[in-house]
Design a protein around this motif. Sequence first.
Motif, PDB file in Angstrom:
ATOM      1  N   VAL A 130       0.829  -1.199   0.000  1.00 44.73           N
ATOM      2  CA  VAL A 130       0.000   0.000   0.000  1.00 44.73           C
ATOM      3  C   VAL A 130       0.865   1.250   0.000  1.00 44.73           C
ATOM      4  O   VAL A 130       0.522   2.263  -0.619  1.00 44.73           O
ATOM      5  N   GLN A 131       2.008   1.193   0.662  1.00 46.60           N
ATOM      6  CA  GLN A 131       2.880   2.362   0.707  1.00 46.60           C
ATOM      7  C   GLN A 131       3.441   2.682  -0.678  1.00 46.60           C
ATOM      8  O   GLN A 131       3.576   3.850  -1.040  1.00 46.60           O
ATOM      9  N   VAL A 132       3.764   1.616  -1.454  1.00 47.24           N
ATOM     10  CA  VAL A 132       4.260   1.840  -2.813  1.00 47.24           C
ATOM     11  C   VAL A 132       3.175   2.488  -3.664  1.00 47.24           C
ATOM     12  O   VAL A 132       3.426   3.462  -4.383  1.00 47.24           O
ATOM     13  N   GLU A 133       1.953   1.943  -3.555  1.00 51.92           N
ATOM     14  CA  GLU A 133       0.857   2.515  -4.338  1.00 51.92           C
ATOM     15  C   GLU A 133       0.578   3.953  -3.917  1.00 51.92           C
ATOM     16  O   GLU A 133       0.334   4.827  -4.757  1.00 51.92           O
ATOM     17  N   VAL A 293       6.997   8.593 -13.579  1.00 52.46           N
ATOM     18  CA  VAL A 293       5.963   8.273 -12.599  1.00 52.46           C
ATOM     19  C   VAL A 293       4.710   7.738 -13.284  1.00 52.46           C
ATOM     20  O   VAL A 293       4.105   6.756 -12.828  1.00 52.46           O
ATOM     21  N   GLU A 294       4.307   8.339 -14.374  1.00 47.20           N
ATOM     22  CA  GLU A 294       3.120   7.858 -15.095  1.00 47.20           C
ATOM     23  C   GLU A 294       3.332   6.448 -15.612  1.00 47.20           C
ATOM     24  O   GLU A 294       2.438   5.590 -15.511  1.00 47.20           O
ATOM     25  N   SER A 295       4.508   6.179 -16.139  1.00 47.85           N
ATOM     26  CA  SER A 295       4.795   4.839 -16.668  1.00 47.85           C
ATOM     27  C   SER A 295       4.801   3.790 -15.551  1.00 47.85           C
ATOM     28  O   SER A 295       4.216   2.704 -15.688  1.00 47.85           O
ATOM     29  N   ALA A 296       5.443   4.141 -14.400  1.00 48.56           N
ATOM     30  CA  ALA A 296       5.484   3.196 -13.277  1.00 48.56           C
ATOM     31  C   ALA A 296       4.092   2.941 -12.721  1.00 48.56           C
ATOM     32  O   ALA A 296       3.736   1.801 -12.373  1.00 48.56           O
ATOM     33  N   TYR A 297       3.290   3.975 -12.626  1.00 48.33           N
ATOM     34  CA  TYR A 297       1.930   3.815 -12.101  1.00 48.33           C
ATOM     35  C   TYR A 297       1.086   2.932 -13.005  1.00 48.33           C
ATOM     36  O   TYR A 297       0.314   2.076 -12.555  1.00 48.33           O
ATOM     37  N   SER A 298       1.243   3.117 -14.332  1.00 49.90           N
ATOM     38  CA  SER A 298       0.486   2.296 -15.285  1.00 49.90           C
ATOM     39  C   SER A 298       0.897   0.824 -15.188  1.00 49.90           C
ATOM     40  O   SER A 298       0.039  -0.078 -15.153  1.00 49.90           O
ATOM     41  N   TYR A 300       2.228  -0.656 -12.596  1.00 48.11           N
ATOM     42  CA  TYR A 300       1.796  -1.178 -11.276  1.00 48.11           C
ATOM     43  C   TYR A 300       0.323  -1.575 -11.303  1.00 48.11           C
ATOM     44  O   TYR A 300      -0.063  -2.623 -10.783  1.00 48.11           O
ATOM     45  N   GLN A 301      -0.517  -0.734 -11.926  1.00 46.18           N
ATOM     46  CA  GLN A 301      -1.943  -1.041 -11.997  1.00 46.18           C
ATOM     47  C   GLN A 301      -2.216  -2.292 -12.827  1.00 46.18           C
ATOM     48  O   GLN A 301      -3.083  -3.103 -12.488  1.00 46.18           O
ATOM     49  N   GLU A 302      -1.472  -2.460 -13.904  1.00 47.71           N
ATOM     50  CA  GLU A 302      -1.664  -3.643 -14.742  1.00 47.71           C
ATOM     51  C   GLU A 302      -1.301  -4.925 -13.982  1.00 47.71           C
ATOM     52  O   GLU A 302      -2.018  -5.924 -14.052  1.00 47.71           O
ATOM     53  N   LYS A 303      -0.206  -4.851 -13.222  1.00 50.79           N
ATOM     54  CA  LYS A 303       0.227  -6.048 -12.495  1.00 50.79           C
ATOM     55  C   LYS A 303      -0.657  -6.346 -11.282  1.00 50.79           C
ATOM     56  O   LYS A 303      -0.833  -7.504 -10.908  1.00 50.79           O
ATOM     57  N   SER A 304      -1.185  -5.299 -10.679  1.00 52.10           N
ATOM     58  CA  SER A 304      -2.013  -5.532  -9.486  1.00 52.10           C
ATOM     59  C   SER A 304      -3.363  -6.148  -9.825  1.00 52.10           C
ATOM     60  O   SER A 304      -4.047  -6.675  -8.941  1.00 52.10           O
ATOM     61  N   LEU A 305      -3.778  -6.081 -11.097  1.00 52.29           N
ATOM     62  CA  LEU A 305      -5.055  -6.693 -11.482  1.00 52.29           C
ATOM     63  C   LEU A 305      -5.039  -8.209 -11.327  1.00 52.29           C
ATOM     64  O   LEU A 305      -6.078  -8.839 -11.120  1.00 52.29           O
ATOM     65  N   GLY A 306      -3.869  -8.839 -11.392  1.00 52.74           N
ATOM     66  CA  GLY A 306      -3.798 -10.294 -11.304  1.00 52.74           C
ATOM     67  C   GLY A 306      -3.702 -10.839  -9.899  1.00 52.74           C
ATOM     68  O   GLY A 306      -3.734 -12.056  -9.702  1.00 52.74           O
ATOM     69  N   ARG A 307      -3.599  -9.962  -8.892  1.00 47.76           N
ATOM     70  CA  ARG A 307      -3.427 -10.475  -7.541  1.00 47.76           C
ATOM     71  C   ARG A 307      -4.694 -11.096  -6.987  1.00 47.76           C
ATOM     72  O   ARG A 307      -4.645 -11.976  -6.137  1.00 47.76           O
ATOM     73  N   THR A 308      -5.876 -10.650  -7.418  1.00 54.36           N
ATOM     74  CA  THR A 308      -7.134 -11.242  -6.944  1.00 54.36           C
ATOM     75  C   THR A 308      -7.233 -12.703  -7.349  1.00 54.36           C
ATOM     76  O   THR A 308      -7.593 -13.580  -6.544  1.00 54.36           O
TER      77      THR A 308
END
Length: 769
Positions: A130-133, A293-298, A300-308
């Motif tokens: 959460v801190q990274v996000e 920052v925009e590239s890293a955020y994008s 991160y969001q793509e990879k976090s979709l698979g955690r569920t």
Amino acid sequence: MKISLDFIGSNAFEKDAWKRRALPLAMVVTGAFALLLLALLSVATSNTELFDNYFIWLYAANVIVGICLTLVILTLVIVIAIRWRKGRFGTRLVAKLAMIFALVGVVPGLILYGVSLQFVSRSIETWFDVQVESALDAGLELGRVTLRVAQEEILAEGNYIAEQIVQVPSGATSEQVGAMVMKIRNQFGIQEVSLFNAQRNLILTSESRPKKYLPAPTPDVVTEAFKKKGITSIEQIEVDGGQRAYRVRAIVPIVRKKQISGKSGASSEVEDKYFLQLVRFIPSPLAKNIVAVESAYSDYQEKSLGRTGLRKMFVGTLTLTLFFALFVAVTLALILGRQLARPLLMLLKGTQAVAQGDLSPKPELDTGDELGMLTRQFNVMTRQLADTRTSLQESKAFLETVLGNLTAGVCIFDKNFNMVSSNAGADRIFSQDLTKMDGRPLGDSPSLIEFDKAIKEGFATLKLSVGEDDSQPPLAKNKLAPVWQKQIQLHSTNEFENEPGVTLFIRGTELTADLRMVVFDDITDVVSAQRSIAWSEVARRLAHEIKNPLTPIQLSAERLQHKLAGKLSPEQEEMMNRSTETIIGQVQAMKEMVNDFRDFAKTPSPQLKAVSINTLTQEILGLYEGSPIKTRLDSRCPNIMGDSTQLRQIIHNLLQNAQDATLEGTHQSEPVEIKTELVPYGESHGVPQNAVRLTISDSGSGFPAKILARAFEPYVTTKSKGTGLGLAVVKKIVDDHGAKIEIRNRMQADEVIGAQVSILFMNLAKEAA
């Protein structure tokens, strides 16, 4: 597994062979498939490609196998339940074993399941901290704020340039205007400033290279800029090397008003419209950081979709493992049930036989383990039980013989005071067969009403302390009074008979919560002998010590009243008359008391009437004016049934003893304390039961232990001039009033600080009861 299912289902599935084999086959197939799926899940969670390609199939197989395991477990439970309902012998034992094994497998499994689930969830969450996000969100927002501030700055700078252009005189040339604009541009650090007319034609620009200036915006943009008085925009561009950069563009409208002369000589005012286009490039380091920052955020969001999906797969694997553990536990219970059931069922049959009274030896099972030893020990136990039963029967016969020959009576009651049993001594004392009263209260017999009432009062006050003793803890108080005792007199039911009846000394205690025991003995002869001896001596001494001075005292008081009549003030004369009358009344009362004591044949019986203990105490304290006496009278105390003359004698005696003891002690300045209080001690048929306690305390040296134990016996005293009859007379009067008296030393730590006498009056007046 066939062993267990044959044990359970051999009778339940005997009709068709395929029915007998269906459940074992399903168990084998389901178990094998579950193990295979667990292996696949373990591989998939560590292989990302396999996980991505077959996630849906693995998850569906996980759910299906879980359902199959649940159905198999439910089927086994239903089979056991059917056999239980049909009353099959041994089914309960097998069910209990299955439940125990299931608990042994499931409870630790649930603990591991919960811990693993928390561990997996937190591990996955740690991967996507959460801190990274939050840091990425904060960086992204910081870039946006930076761009927004840049827009606001360039718009403010454009408005300033526009104001300066508007203020330029109408006769100024374009070169002069351009010089002013260039000067301001250099001050603000704007990369490009261009001036266009309303038709979007370039008037001047800061770009020195031809055709390199930024073209004018579209007419719609220009129109919007005039409508909003200036607009800004952020544009993303590519610079040398293919890197992305940002530039800020501002469109600022300019409106100049000028005078135009008409043909008729009149002048009119018209508006010339222009607009400024300002361009500023975001610094390259800042632009790189924003893009990063925009590239890293994008990403991160793509990879976090698979955690569920990953979490679901882990949770499914853990759940399947839990169901498989339960499945294995129940299966093991059924397999081991047959081996454990045989010796245990043999013991069960033997236990049933013992419960029915059959203590004969039972067959023994030689299994070579502890279960076989258990069957042998069972036979040893039955032999011991047979010996113990014989011994108990002999002991019971001996106890019945002893109780039957006791002179004392023994009665056992239940919690409702119904007779449970009694001995022959009770029959002899009451002159009737008490076995006829079994299961009934003694109050059903007219001759036993008084006895029934006495034992109920005794048990009602079993835990009620007569006097206060703050020096002892509550536990010690409870241990000091587990048994109540009292002396009662059963009057004859024949109104023409002159005998006073039977005097009983009763002791009672609670055997259990539902049983109460009462032991009593006839002490009529003992009481008569004690009375004759005690009161004959009392009468002799009282006649000599008390009666002779009474007449001179009375005459002296009357003579004093006669001599002082008419010589005192009204108030003093009234006090003199009242004091004289009190002395005369008290002397007359003492004469009557001595005359009663001289009546050897009969002890004076109290004339019971409603008496206020508080009022009586206040009257007596009038004789002690000037003496250090502290009173604490409870106004709630109701009237008691008592003889005022005898009660007055009690209070006089105790107050005099207390004063004498205080004067002989080390705390002579401490006052004697007399206190009354209302003491509740339970309910009877919903009506609160109360008692009145009278307490007199002194600050003397207390009683020695040998005197304290015999304080109420005649001639026992610590005074050098005392007769030792005071407390004996008090005890007799208290007993005649149906009250209780208790004497103790007052303690402060380990030091005796005085003595205390407490009297508990249980016989209240009817209006108070």
